[in-house]
Design a protein around this motif. Structure first.
Motif, PDB file in Angstrom:
ATOM      1  N   GLU A 129       4.344  -0.163  -5.799  1.00  0.00           N
ATOM      2  CA  GLU A 129       3.230  -1.068  -5.479  1.00  0.00           C
ATOM      3  C   GLU A 129       2.691  -1.647  -6.775  1.00  0.00           C
ATOM      4  N   ILE A 161       0.348   4.378  -0.718  1.00  0.00           N
ATOM      5  CA  ILE A 161      -0.187   5.609  -0.118  1.00  0.00           C
ATOM      6  C   ILE A 161      -0.049   5.582   1.394  1.00  0.00           C
ATOM      7  N   ALA A 162      -0.382   4.449   2.011  1.00  0.00           N
ATOM      8  CA  ALA A 162      -0.240   4.333   3.468  1.00  0.00           C
ATOM      9  C   ALA A 162       1.225   4.457   3.885  1.00  0.00           C
ATOM     10  N   GLU A 163       2.135   3.817   3.141  1.00  0.00           N
ATOM     11  CA  GLU A 163       3.559   3.893   3.472  1.00  0.00           C
ATOM     12  C   GLU A 163       4.091   5.303   3.261  1.00  0.00           C
ATOM     13  N   ASP A 222       0.861  -1.191   0.000  1.00  0.00           N
ATOM     14  CA  ASP A 222       0.000   0.000   0.000  1.00  0.00           C
ATOM     15  C   ASP A 222       0.895   1.239   0.000  1.00  0.00           C
ATOM     16  N   ASP A 239       2.395   8.093   3.475  1.00  0.00           N
ATOM     17  CA  ASP A 239       1.864   8.905   4.570  1.00  0.00           C
ATOM     18  C   ASP A 239       2.633   8.651   5.868  1.00  0.00           C
ATOM     19  N   ARG A 240       2.967   7.393   6.135  1.00  0.00           N
ATOM     20  CA  ARG A 240       3.737   7.064   7.338  1.00  0.00           C
ATOM     21  C   ARG A 240       5.114   7.713   7.294  1.00  0.00           C
TER      22      ARG A 240
END
Length: 129
Positions: free
Chosen positions: A112, A70-72, A68, A74-75
């Motif tokens: 990804e 986008i999640a990574e 993912d 953002d993190r």
């Protein structure tokens, strides 16, 4: 026969670099043989070394596959304060990707797979499942 891969990045401040890469990889180093050097096994047979020294100019990027992006992203933007990290895609490419730099100028990135079946097949192959 090639059976493993190791990539090295250099940082001018090892203490900060070690901490930064622990946050990037979301885990402690697997091997610290001496001062100024740490290694992480990212996946079986694939190692990232962080060494104290002068970063190589214009090398990379070293791109890491994630499930993912986008999640990574953002993190990493939140935890590591990465400023520029756009995600790209093209119709003829089967992945989306983004590139950023560490505080020492090493170029890194994430990608990804768009086809989740292909992604799952790759994960199973890599992990020997």
């Amino acid at each position: 026969m090639i059976f493993e891969i190791t990539n090295q990045v250099r940082v001018t401040d090892f203490k900060e670099g070690h901490k930064w890469y622990e946050a990037l990889l979301n885990k402690k180093a697997d091997f610290i043989p001496h001062d100024g050097f740490a290694e992480w096994e990212i996946i079986p047979g694939c190692w990232l070394q962080v060494a104290e020294g002068t970063p190589s100019e214009e090398s990379g990027p070293l791109r890491l596959g994630v499930t993912d992006i986008i999640a990574e992203r953002d993190r990493l933007v939140n935890e590591l304060k990465i400023d520029e990290f756009e995600i790209y895609s093209r119709e003829e490419v089967s992945a989306k990707w983004g590139t950023f730099t560490d505080p020492w100028g090493n170029r890194l990135g994430l990608f990804e797979y768009l086809d989740k079946k292909e992604e799952n097949d790759r994960i199973k192959t890599i992990l020997g499942v």
